[in-house]
Design a protein around this motif. Structure first.
Motif, PDB file in Angstrom:
ATOM      1  N   ALA B 128      27.732  28.386 -26.243  1.00 11.73           N
ATOM      2  CA  ALA B 128      27.316  28.243 -27.456  1.00 11.73           C
ATOM      3  C   ALA B 128      27.482  28.631 -28.667  1.00 11.73           C
ATOM      4  N   SER B 129      28.076  30.113 -27.698  1.00 17.28           N
ATOM      5  CA  SER B 129      27.866  30.666 -29.989  1.00 17.28           C
ATOM      6  C   SER B 129      28.849  30.520 -29.988  1.00 17.28           C
ATOM      7  N   ILE B 130      30.622  30.526 -29.542  1.00 17.12           N
ATOM      8  CA  ILE B 130      31.211  29.546 -30.216  1.00 17.12           C
ATOM      9  C   ILE B 130      31.668  28.288 -30.866  1.00 17.12           C
ATOM     10  N   THR B 131      30.389  27.078 -30.061  1.00 26.34           N
ATOM     11  CA  THR B 131      30.855  26.498 -30.792  1.00 26.34           C
ATOM     12  C   THR B 131      29.690  26.016 -31.951  1.00 26.34           C
ATOM     13  N   GLY B 132      28.610  26.696 -32.072  1.00 26.58           N
ATOM     14  CA  GLY B 132      27.613  27.589 -33.357  1.00 26.58           C
ATOM     15  C   GLY B 132      28.796  28.058 -34.494  1.00 26.58           C
ATOM     16  N   SER B 133      28.936  29.083 -33.701  1.00 30.95           N
ATOM     17  CA  SER B 133      29.714  29.706 -34.847  1.00 30.95           C
ATOM     18  C   SER B 133      31.404  28.569 -35.243  1.00 30.95           C
ATOM     19  N   PHE B 134      31.370  27.764 -34.850  1.00 33.84           N
ATOM     20  CA  PHE B 134      32.714  27.370 -35.782  1.00 33.84           C
ATOM     21  C   PHE B 134      32.079  26.110 -36.827  1.00 33.84           C
ATOM     22  N   VAL B 135      31.166  26.451 -36.907  1.00 38.75           N
ATOM     23  CA  VAL B 135      30.566  25.628 -38.064  1.00 38.75           C
ATOM     24  C   VAL B 135      29.105  26.075 -39.371  1.00 38.75           C
ATOM     25  N   ALA B 136      28.771  27.600 -38.423  1.00 38.80           N
ATOM     26  CA  ALA B 136      28.939  28.803 -40.176  1.00 38.80           C
ATOM     27  C   ALA B 136      29.540  28.971 -40.244  1.00 38.80           C
ATOM     28  N   MET B 137      31.031  29.449 -39.638  1.00 37.62           N
ATOM     29  CA  MET B 137      31.599  29.316 -40.053  1.00 37.62           C
ATOM     30  C   MET B 137      32.523  28.616 -41.553  1.00 37.62           C
ATOM     31  N   ALA B 138      32.942  27.147 -40.652  1.00 35.81           N
ATOM     32  CA  ALA B 138      33.150  26.015 -41.615  1.00 35.81           C
ATOM     33  C   ALA B 138      32.623  26.424 -42.826  1.00 35.81           C
ATOM     34  N   ASP B 139      30.728  26.426 -42.954  1.00 33.15           N
ATOM     35  CA  ASP B 139      30.121  26.530 -44.007  1.00 33.15           C
ATOM     36  C   ASP B 139      30.171  27.809 -45.055  1.00 33.15           C
ATOM     37  N   ALA B 140      30.692  28.687 -44.316  1.00 29.97           N
ATOM     38  CA  ALA B 140      31.031  30.082 -45.304  1.00 29.97           C
ATOM     39  C   ALA B 140      32.386  29.857 -46.123  1.00 29.97           C
ATOM     40  N   LEU B 141      32.960  29.127 -45.272  1.00 34.37           N
ATOM     41  CA  LEU B 141      34.966  29.313 -46.458  1.00 34.37           C
ATOM     42  C   LEU B 141      34.344  27.731 -46.958  1.00 34.37           C
ATOM     43  N   ASN B 142      33.474  27.218 -46.328  1.00 31.10           N
ATOM     44  CA  ASN B 142      33.285  25.450 -48.218  1.00 31.10           C
ATOM     45  C   ASN B 142      32.579  26.938 -49.338  1.00 31.10           C
ATOM     46  N   VAL B 143      31.911  27.674 -49.000  1.00 31.86           N
ATOM     47  CA  VAL B 143      31.493  28.612 -50.108  1.00 31.86           C
ATOM     48  C   VAL B 143      32.656  29.144 -51.412  1.00 31.86           C
ATOM     49  N   LEU B 144      33.941  28.901 -50.852  1.00 29.33           N
ATOM     50  CA  LEU B 144      34.784  29.397 -50.979  1.00 29.33           C
ATOM     51  C   LEU B 144      35.814  28.974 -52.085  1.00 29.33           C
ATOM     52  N   VAL B 145      36.122  26.817 -51.131  1.00 31.53           N
ATOM     53  CA  VAL B 145      35.778  25.556 -51.874  1.00 31.53           C
ATOM     54  C   VAL B 145      35.034  25.555 -53.116  1.00 31.53           C
ATOM     55  N   GLU B 146      33.779  25.509 -52.814  1.00 33.96           N
ATOM     56  CA  GLU B 146      33.040  25.686 -54.352  1.00 33.96           C
ATOM     57  C   GLU B 146      33.402  26.385 -55.302  1.00 33.96           C
ATOM     58  N   LYS B 147      33.660  27.688 -55.146  1.00 32.96           N
ATOM     59  CA  LYS B 147      33.757  28.841 -55.550  1.00 32.96           C
ATOM     60  C   LYS B 147      34.959  28.589 -56.958  1.00 32.96           C
ATOM     61  N   GLY B 148      36.269  27.610 -55.309  1.00 32.40           N
ATOM     62  CA  GLY B 148      37.531  27.431 -56.541  1.00 32.40           C
ATOM     63  C   GLY B 148      38.781  27.617 -55.766  1.00 32.40           C
ATOM     64  N   THR B 149      38.080  28.748 -55.194  1.00 33.41           N
ATOM     65  CA  THR B 149      39.264  29.850 -54.521  1.00 33.41           C
ATOM     66  C   THR B 149      39.901  29.027 -53.990  1.00 33.41           C
ATOM     67  N   PHE B 150      39.888  27.777 -52.710  1.00 30.89           N
ATOM     68  CA  PHE B 150      40.550  27.396 -51.955  1.00 30.89           C
ATOM     69  C   PHE B 150      40.451  25.895 -52.439  1.00 30.89           C
ATOM     70  N   ASP B 151      41.205  24.381 -51.978  1.00 36.36           N
ATOM     71  CA  ASP B 151      41.244  23.318 -52.169  1.00 36.36           C
ATOM     72  C   ASP B 151      40.392  22.337 -50.983  1.00 36.36           C
ATOM     73  N   ARG B 152      41.029  23.229 -49.935  1.00 37.82           N
ATOM     74  CA  ARG B 152      40.073  22.472 -48.856  1.00 37.82           C
ATOM     75  C   ARG B 152      39.927  23.915 -47.156  1.00 37.82           C
ATOM     76  N   ILE B 153      38.559  24.063 -46.362  1.00 36.64           N
ATOM     77  CA  ILE B 153      38.929  24.839 -45.821  1.00 36.64           C
ATOM     78  C   ILE B 153      39.835  24.787 -44.840  1.00 36.64           C
ATOM     79  N   PRO B 154      40.428  26.162 -44.788  1.00 40.89           N
ATOM     80  CA  PRO B 154      41.584  26.507 -44.453  1.00 40.89           C
ATOM     81  C   PRO B 154      41.375  26.974 -42.609  1.00 40.89           C
ATOM     82  N   LEU B 155      40.891  26.029 -41.918  1.00 40.44           N
ATOM     83  CA  LEU B 155      40.891  25.474 -41.063  1.00 40.44           C
ATOM     84  C   LEU B 155      41.755  24.864 -40.280  1.00 40.44           C
ATOM     85  N   THR B 156      42.240  24.710 -39.375  1.00 37.87           N
ATOM     86  CA  THR B 156      43.781  23.956 -38.939  1.00 37.87           C
ATOM     87  C   THR B 156      42.958  23.265 -37.657  1.00 37.87           C
ATOM     88  N   ASP B 157      41.808  23.080 -37.430  1.00 39.91           N
ATOM     89  CA  ASP B 157      41.009  22.227 -36.296  1.00 39.91           C
ATOM     90  C   ASP B 157      40.285  21.941 -35.958  1.00 39.91           C
TER      91      ASP B 157
END
Lengths: 251, 251, 251, 251, 251, 251
Positions: B128-157
């Motif tokens: 459950a920790s792994i499955t939940g962490s994936f979503v939390a990590m996507a949200d954290a990376l999305n903060v950088l997308v919203e700031k313009g640091t990245f175009d897309r979230i740098p996850l491969t899968d």
């Protein structure tokens, strides 16, 4: 005018959700504004070595914060390999405070462990922990009432805690994190349902405070604690009626 | 027939509540049956010493249980003064698993801390920790997308994890605590959205298991993980569309 | 072509020197290529607290590396003041693996301590530790057979371990350090003499691996373990004939 | 009547011996009745990381007891491997209290370490530590005055501490160990030469205390602190004249 | 007559096997009777903070025993979480002793780490560690001679160590474990090739010893060390010729 | 000529103040020049586990320095979380030394804890600790004589310790800190009233020392210890007459 629009003598919104963790004898999620603490109460059928054979029970507390309870991540104490000074001070305070309203002789050779885990912090985590732990502890003791071990819950009184301080020269009640950071005095008060003090801890590190400021803060704390004990009574409902001897219920 | 009435290939009910802790860049409360874990993702603008100057990012995880997440109270690791072997194994697994789907070069010299705190345990806390962490990590990376640091979230899968086991000679999916205690084999599988293995960890301590049992468990795990990734996609909504290159989204 | 000229399904040269340390009930120096581990087995006439009165025995393991077992010196864990995560993972694995082939009821309330000290490391130290510990444990149990405590050595089967991986897209058996460093998948398999799995631990941190790669690695592991168990039988000689019930010896 | 014949508002005999340890910039042996504490003040020409570049100084304290300072031997914290909760609370209190009367901007990027080592304990060790440390700190700062670094000692006021409590229903001042053990309330007060509070810490663990009792204890504390500051002034002699701006000396 | 038939002034059989661990710059397996120690010497191109910029090198040592080096298993210090007093004493002694014959200025800002791991213990492990470490250190320094960093090995003299004691009122040389356990005096002597003392450590805990006994033990030690240095010279062969300035070789 | 004007064979001024700490069974403040150590002796009516049931007593010692006992502040070992190597060596030496003159069978199953806390250091702190502890231990044992437990104090002899060294090529007695820092050899000798050695610990780290230098240092040590034992006898007065059998008093 306070940052969140409250009056100086106004507490934040309080919610107390009982039976929050299914395994614990007592457990609440208490929210005081944006401060959220999970308080669990665990019954153990033994006491620490210094009380064995004494016929007396014991109350002890542990306190912790999740790493991201705070704006920036704080390192876990398990990773550091030791419990820090702030944590020790807080958990000693919680244990001492709760112990003051338990009839330890009636409790008998049992320990109640109070675990306070802050999942979100916005000022006043130690006082929220005390206020929430009281409810969790009442629920845990009620388990023994329901088993027939006791007729009534062996608590002598209600108990709650609140912070007060002086911010921009004005004494205020129930400081949030922003206020706490700029307060020149910070004081925590733990009080019983019958209006007696259990703990008074005031610190004026940046600026010593006057006797008048002390008296004003003590008045605000009294108001706040009366409000919090009202919240506890509503949350506990019927279980509250089983607390202590007749006197406290009539408060 | 399983203790809670599920079929062998049926997962428990899953909910993923995003933005659970206001301070963290990403945070979820994931519930898998009665197992509940708070997963937060913290962005830090630096990397551990061994990566300084490499242009690469890092993902690291910490795992803990509240004392009363379990039927009987377990002592805090901060009080013991050290992190136990089980905790270390789990947090190393979580970090390694999540790292496998991050494009560390695109991430740049940043660290994501994943904190998994189990507030209620009923089997499968590490998955459950792994499955939940994936979503939390996507949200954290999305903060950088919203700031313009990245175009897309740098996850491969996408990435999720589930447990499988053999209980009463029957291979079953997503064991709860009661099943886990009586399983002769216990296996955790971490898999990507495109059906590749990241971790396969099977243990037959009490009774070694046959090659056929291994194959059956691997099949069940695949089914379970497909279901869990569907839950993640629903939870992430629009944010999911920003994950990775075009290929993974079409999975 | 592999760095040391081996074929993909070829193990390194293995030697097992018994009675290596005069004080221990069982002790071997196992060499797998340039990896050298001293494995000792100590008999203790008591069990950990959780087994007292159960009539069951226990097997536990500790693992360590000398500071210069490796190309650059690694700091001692005694100096660091704590056992690291990698060490804990390995010693938990060794203990769990060996426990799976011991008849703990026949052993009775005794503990066998397996100490695996790597004096020279070149990949595969944890699997060499398991393979060597099996022989040391058989010797330690044989002491009890010779004393007349048991008729036969209370082991249910032989047990060995090997690593497999995918290097340059080719699945290979028994990786040395150079191969291990460049492998995209790293997997350790522990298997019994009768071909059942005790542990399967595969990790594709850098690159997730396909179901086909998994199957190929499992096949290689089976070949390697059959070879290693042959080495154990030759090393044990007559003592091997006393292992377990009749069935395993006929394997 | 108190055990040693004192009146309720009477302090014990106080002596302050300056220049007690030849190596320290400031050092005193303070005796309050049979309580004896060596307080040293060490000047360090740097500050902790969080203050670097701020232009501000820092005051920090450590507290310890010799093993036989007490009736029965207490184990050393170095041997236990960690500093206990009581010690942490006390040393945090001492540091915070002393910091409140230092002009940290004038001090500049320097740290003063206050070490309080109790060689004989008879109640009130933390308050004696504060009262003694003030004198040691003044002497250490005077070293900088004599070197010409400062014109005057950058302290804003005098500072002393005393305990008060309720024993046999009577509020009393400066409790010795026997009184402390039987007190129903125990309170420590830290106050400046101009009569402002720096710390108020009252605890009624066994019996909550009334607002009247609180007020009576606050009055006694004020009397006691005035007496102790008189002792400090006599001990410091000429050095006292160099403390702070003109205002405090005229108190 | 001694338990193993030796005369009072006779050492046990000594073997020194060089190049025992392939990764280390210098490494030996030294056997003194049944005592066996792996000594490795690691070159590090930096010094501890207190020597940075001094142009001087440093020699430091660590000592450990495998758990079953001894008749009964001893707990690992990594598991205990701290290095014990006996270990610290021994490793400080080894480092100090070896340092005495190194020309630290010629060595330059480099550290040599000496790791002494006892794999089998039968008395005299600390003295065997010193005697073996000297050879490992010479080999490590010879690496720098072969690289052209130095013309000659920057050692000023040979160095070895031996134990002496009084057993059954008779002074004896090189005690094994059985003798050591019953000795009334235990003394370790470290001496150079030119017959100067580096360490003399004699302890008469059970029975104080007379000046005559001291003189007799010093004589025996001298004999023993001359023999051990002969063993070192044979083991080192040509490398020995590169040690130091001309003078020591002619000893 | 020595820095403080003493002759090579001259000790510093020694004072021994008994009954220094009111709670301890024995306690002294010993001053040797500017070195000052509080030595307390605590009687405990039990022994460590390895002696239970043996009828034998035990003597153990702990040693510590206040942070500002030295010219620059040294960090507390409680704060570091572990006892350092130097401290362990010293406290093991003190315990071993004192044990050598106690009749442990007559003492019976009792432990004496010797706590040596250096409040000011100027060289020779370990030898001053031994010399002072002897007096504190005699006083603690005298408590048992006065209670009627023993007829005489169960010590077999007097015991004192002193340092000797070679400074500027001259052997000297009782080095202060300045001499100690520049000594090429440093040796500590512990000796009984009847002139037998208990410990001889000489170290020539910077420069190995010759047999002649060793003999000269041993002679000086003997002179110094005779002087120190005279100081002990004067300090103990009548209590000294109760020490041991008749023989030692006539020394």
């Amino acid at each position: 005018m306070r940052p969140d629009g409250r009056k100086p003598n106004q507490t934040r919104n309080v919610t107390i959700e009982r039976h929050y963790i299914k395994h614990a004898e007592g457990s609440v999620l208490i929210s005081v504004g944006d401060t959220k603490v999970i308080c669990t109460a665990t019954l153990e059928e033994k006491v620490p070595p210094f009380l064995r054979g004494s016929g007396q029970g014991w109350i002890t507390a542990e306190y912790s914060m999740l790493p991201r309870a705070t704006p920036s991540r704080n390192q876990r104490e398990s990773t550091k390999g030791k419990v820090g000074g702030r944590t020790m001070e807080i958990q000693r305070l919680i244990g001492r405070a709760l112990r003051s309203v338990v009839d330890l002789s009636k409790l008998g050779e049992r320990t109640i462990w109070l675990d306070c885990d802050v999942i979100q912090a916005d000022g006043g985590t130690r006082t929220a922990s005390i206020t929430g732990s009281f409810v969790a502890m009442a629920d845990a003791l009620n388990v023994l009432v329901e088993k027939g071990t006791f007729d009534r819950i062996p608590l002598t009184d209600y108990l709650a805690a609140v912070s007060v301080g002086v911010v921009n020269e004005v004494p205020v009640l129930d400081l949030n994190y922003m206020e706490d950071s700029s307060a020149k005095v910070d004081m925590n008060v733990v009080m019983t349902g019958s209006g007696k003090y259990v703990e008074v801890q005031g610190t004026g590190e940046e600026t010593p405070f006057t006797p008048d400021e002390l008296q004003n803060m003590l008045s605000l704390a009294k108001e706040g604690i009366e409000q919090l004990i009202m919240n506890q009574k509503i949350a506990l409902g019927d279980v509250g009626d089983r607390i202590g001897t007749k006197e406290p219920q009539s408060v």
